[in-house]
Enzyme design. Structure first.
Site, PDB file in Angstrom:
ATOM      1  N   TYR A 160      37.475  39.618  49.200  1.00 56.72           N
ATOM      2  CA  TYR A 160      37.690  40.864  48.444  1.00 56.72           C
ATOM      3  C   TYR A 160      37.942  42.026  49.406  1.00 56.72           C
ATOM      4  O   TYR A 160      38.888  42.798  49.242  1.00 56.72           O
ATOM      5  CB  TYR A 160      36.471  41.151  47.570  1.00 56.72           C
ATOM      6  CG  TYR A 160      36.584  42.396  46.717  1.00 56.72           C
ATOM      7  CD1 TYR A 160      37.151  42.344  45.447  1.00 56.72           C
ATOM      8  CD2 TYR A 160      36.111  43.632  47.171  1.00 56.72           C
ATOM      9  CE1 TYR A 160      37.257  43.492  44.658  1.00 56.72           C
ATOM     10  CE2 TYR A 160      36.210  44.774  46.393  1.00 56.72           C
ATOM     11  CZ  TYR A 160      36.780  44.697  45.137  1.00 56.72           C
ATOM     12  OH  TYR A 160      36.881  45.841  44.361  1.00 56.72           O
ATOM     13  N   SER A 189      39.343  50.078  47.410  1.00 56.95           N
ATOM     14  CA  SER A 189      37.879  50.022  47.338  1.00 56.95           C
ATOM     15  C   SER A 189      37.317  50.478  48.679  1.00 56.95           C
ATOM     16  O   SER A 189      37.961  50.265  49.729  1.00 56.95           O
ATOM     17  CB  SER A 189      37.403  48.586  47.076  1.00 56.95           C
ATOM     18  OG  SER A 189      35.992  48.509  47.218  1.00 56.95           O
TER      19      SER A 189
HETATM   20  N1  LIG Z   1      33.568  48.752  39.565  1.00 57.01           N
HETATM   21  C1  LIG Z   1      33.460  49.003  40.847  1.00 57.01           C
HETATM   22  O1  LIG Z   1      32.362  49.318  41.349  1.00 57.01           O
HETATM   23  C2  LIG Z   1      34.675  48.911  41.746  1.00 57.01           C
HETATM   24  C3  LIG Z   1      34.561  49.401  43.049  1.00 57.01           C
HETATM   25  C4  LIG Z   1      35.674  49.385  43.874  1.00 57.01           C
HETATM   26  C5  LIG Z   1      36.879  48.904  43.385  1.00 57.01           C
HETATM   27  N2  LIG Z   1      36.967  48.424  42.108  1.00 57.01           N
HETATM   28  C6  LIG Z   1      38.284  47.979  41.652  1.00 57.01           C
HETATM   29  O2  LIG Z   1      38.608  48.698  40.486  1.00 57.01           O
HETATM   30  C7  LIG Z   1      39.596  47.996  39.738  1.00 57.01           C
HETATM   31  C8  LIG Z   1      39.220  47.997  38.277  1.00 57.01           C
HETATM   32  O3  LIG Z   1      38.017  47.282  38.112  1.00 57.01           O
HETATM   33  P1  LIG Z   1      36.881  47.633  37.041  1.00 57.01           P
HETATM   34  O4  LIG Z   1      35.638  47.840  37.811  1.00 57.01           O
HETATM   35  O5  LIG Z   1      37.341  48.675  36.100  1.00 57.01           O
HETATM   36  O6  LIG Z   1      36.750  46.180  36.345  1.00 57.01           O
HETATM   37  P2  LIG Z   1      36.966  45.637  34.866  1.00 57.01           P
HETATM   38  O7  LIG Z   1      36.662  44.193  34.927  1.00 57.01           O
HETATM   39  O8  LIG Z   1      36.225  46.472  33.888  1.00 57.01           O
HETATM   40  O9  LIG Z   1      38.547  45.840  34.622  1.00 57.01           O
HETATM   41  C9  LIG Z   1      39.487  45.090  35.334  1.00 57.01           C
HETATM   42  C10 LIG Z   1      40.632  44.685  34.409  1.00 57.01           C
HETATM   43  O10 LIG Z   1      41.621  43.966  35.195  1.00 57.01           O
HETATM   44  C11 LIG Z   1      42.093  42.908  34.411  1.00 57.01           C
HETATM   45  N3  LIG Z   1      42.674  41.836  35.243  1.00 57.01           N
HETATM   46  C12 LIG Z   1      42.044  41.024  36.102  1.00 57.01           C
HETATM   47  N4  LIG Z   1      42.905  40.154  36.644  1.00 57.01           N
HETATM   48  C13 LIG Z   1      44.124  40.415  36.107  1.00 57.01           C
HETATM   49  C14 LIG Z   1      45.421  39.860  36.271  1.00 57.01           C
HETATM   50  N5  LIG Z   1      45.655  38.826  37.091  1.00 57.01           N
HETATM   51  N6  LIG Z   1      46.445  40.408  35.583  1.00 57.01           N
HETATM   52  C15 LIG Z   1      46.234  41.449  34.734  1.00 57.01           C
HETATM   53  N7  LIG Z   1      45.026  41.994  34.525  1.00 57.01           N
HETATM   54  C16 LIG Z   1      43.981  41.485  35.208  1.00 57.01           C
HETATM   55  C17 LIG Z   1      40.871  42.410  33.628  1.00 57.01           C
HETATM   56  O11 LIG Z   1      41.256  41.653  32.499  1.00 57.01           O
HETATM   57  C18 LIG Z   1      40.201  43.745  33.283  1.00 57.01           C
HETATM   58  O12 LIG Z   1      40.648  44.234  32.046  1.00 57.01           O
HETATM   59  C19 LIG Z   1      39.690  46.616  40.382  1.00 57.01           C
HETATM   60  O13 LIG Z   1      40.834  46.562  41.222  1.00 57.01           O
HETATM   61  C20 LIG Z   1      38.422  46.538  41.220  1.00 57.01           C
HETATM   62  O14 LIG Z   1      38.573  45.671  42.328  1.00 57.01           O
HETATM   63  C21 LIG Z   1      35.885  48.408  41.290  1.00 57.01           C
END
Ligand SMILES: NC(=O)c1ccc[n+]([C@@H]2O[C@H](COP(=O)([O-])OP(=O)(O)OC[C@H]3O[C@@H](n4cnc5c(N)ncnc54)[C@H](O)[C@@H]3O)[C@@H](O)[C@H]2O)c1
Length: 291
Positions: free
Chosen positions: A159, A146
């Site tokens: 985070y 991130s």
């Molecule tokens: N959305 C953003 O703006 C953003 C920005 C920077 C980084 N991220 C990172 O992107 C990645 C994906 O996030 P997203 O935004 O698509 O969110 P999201 O919530 O749509 O998807 C995340 C998925 O991870 C799964 N998950 C969570 N904990 C888990 C565990 N212990 N074991 C297995 N699965 C688990 C959830 O069930 C979910 O399906 C994450 O690592 C998040 O930190 C997101």
């Protein structure tokens, strides 16, 4: 020939958001994909979307807690059992984790955050690299980091620290696994419109989504497209690198002088000659005059 034809991939967090978008993109590019996620209901939904697109035989789901070593071992074994090998591991699962002032952050919340965001990446790298070494033809480990791990102010304390640790792991493990032709790369998303951020109401977060210089909202597919590139042979000489995919958010930086058209440096033109005593010529730009 499709770019990922013959490849077997795992996508953690593949039941939602950028993980699900990447599952669909990998399938379209010819890969077979194991979706690993804690959320079985959303996992089943991802599988039915894949089936509806004609990829039913190329996709499987395994319930996985990425913070538990036994689950991560089973996840890597599932790829071998279902599809015969493992070439690509996208370690993407994540949560927001602990937030609040440092004095209000509990040890339990801190440990949970690091277990889901950082221990998971350590475990994923450990067990998927072992699976890749078995066939000796290399592979790719991609991690969702991130921009919050690169600069202050992008996320909560826990985070941001957890994501910074992951960026360090990407570099260090890439150096170790280079001789095995296993590339280790990262994506650092900016603000992406996923359920993690908007919880079903993207319109409420329009301000956050449009914080960056690029006019369009960051969508899960913007991450999936870069993931597909980084996992393909087009990126064969990239390893140890974490690529920002943030619409220029970090390039904009601290924005001390304002952003966009409100940036002081965009309102006039000239040369600042400091305290030399030489004359400084400044021309104020009318709005119609700006190119
Ligand atoms: N959305 C953003 O703006 C953003 C920005 C920077 C980084 N991220 C990172 O992107 C990645 C994906 O996030 P997203 O935004 O698509 O969110 P999201 O919530 O749509 O998807 C995340 C998925 O991870 C799964 N998950 C969570 N904990 C888990 C565990 N212990 N074991 C297995 N699965 C688990 C959830 O069930 C979910 O399906 C994450 O690592 C998040 O930190 C997101």
């Amino acid at each position: 020939m499709k770019k990922l034809a013959g490849k077997v991939a795992i996508v953690t967090g593949g039941a939602s958001g950028m993980g699900r978008a990447t599952v669909m993109r990998f399938l379209a590019d010819g890969a077979k994909v194991v979706v690993a996620d804690l959320n079985e209901q959303n996992g089943a939904e991802t599988i039915s979307v894949a089936r509806a697109q004609g990829h039913g035989d190329s996709v499987a789901f395994i319930r996985t807690d990425v913070a538990r070593e036994a689950d991560v071992v089973a996840m890597a074994a599932e790829a071998e059992k279902r599809f015969g090998r493992l070439d690509i591991a996208y370690l993407n699962a994540g949560v927001g984790g602990a937030f609040g002032p440092i004095a209000e952050t509990s040890v339990e919340g801190w440990d949970y955050t690091f277990a889901v965001l950082t221990r998971s990446v350590f475990l994923g790298m450990k067990h998927t690299s072992l699976a890749m070494k078995k066939h000796g033809q290399g592979g790719v480990i991609l991690v969702t980091a991130s921009i919050a791990g690169m600069v202050g102010g992008g996320g909560s304390h826990a985070y941001s620290a957890a994501k910074a640790a992951v960026i360090s792991l990407i570099e260090n493990v890439a150096a170790e696994l280079g001789p095995d032709r296993i590339r280790v790369v990262g994506i650092a998303p900016g603000v992406i419109s996923t359920p993690l951020v908007h919880r079903g109401k993207p319109e409420r977060y329009e301000k956050q989504f449009k914080q960056q210089p690029w006019p369009d909202r960051g969508e899960p597919e913007d991450i999936a497209d870069v993931a597909a590139f980084l996992c393909s042979s087009d990126a064969r000489f990239i390893t140890g690198e974490t690529v920002k995919v943030d619409g220029g958010l970090l390039a904009q930086g601290v924005a001390l002088w304002g952003t966009g058209a409100d940036n002081t440096f965009m309102k006039s033109a000239g040369v600042n000659r400091g305290t030399t005593g030489e004359t400084m010529v400044v021309r104020t730009l009318q709005s119609g005059e700006r190119k």
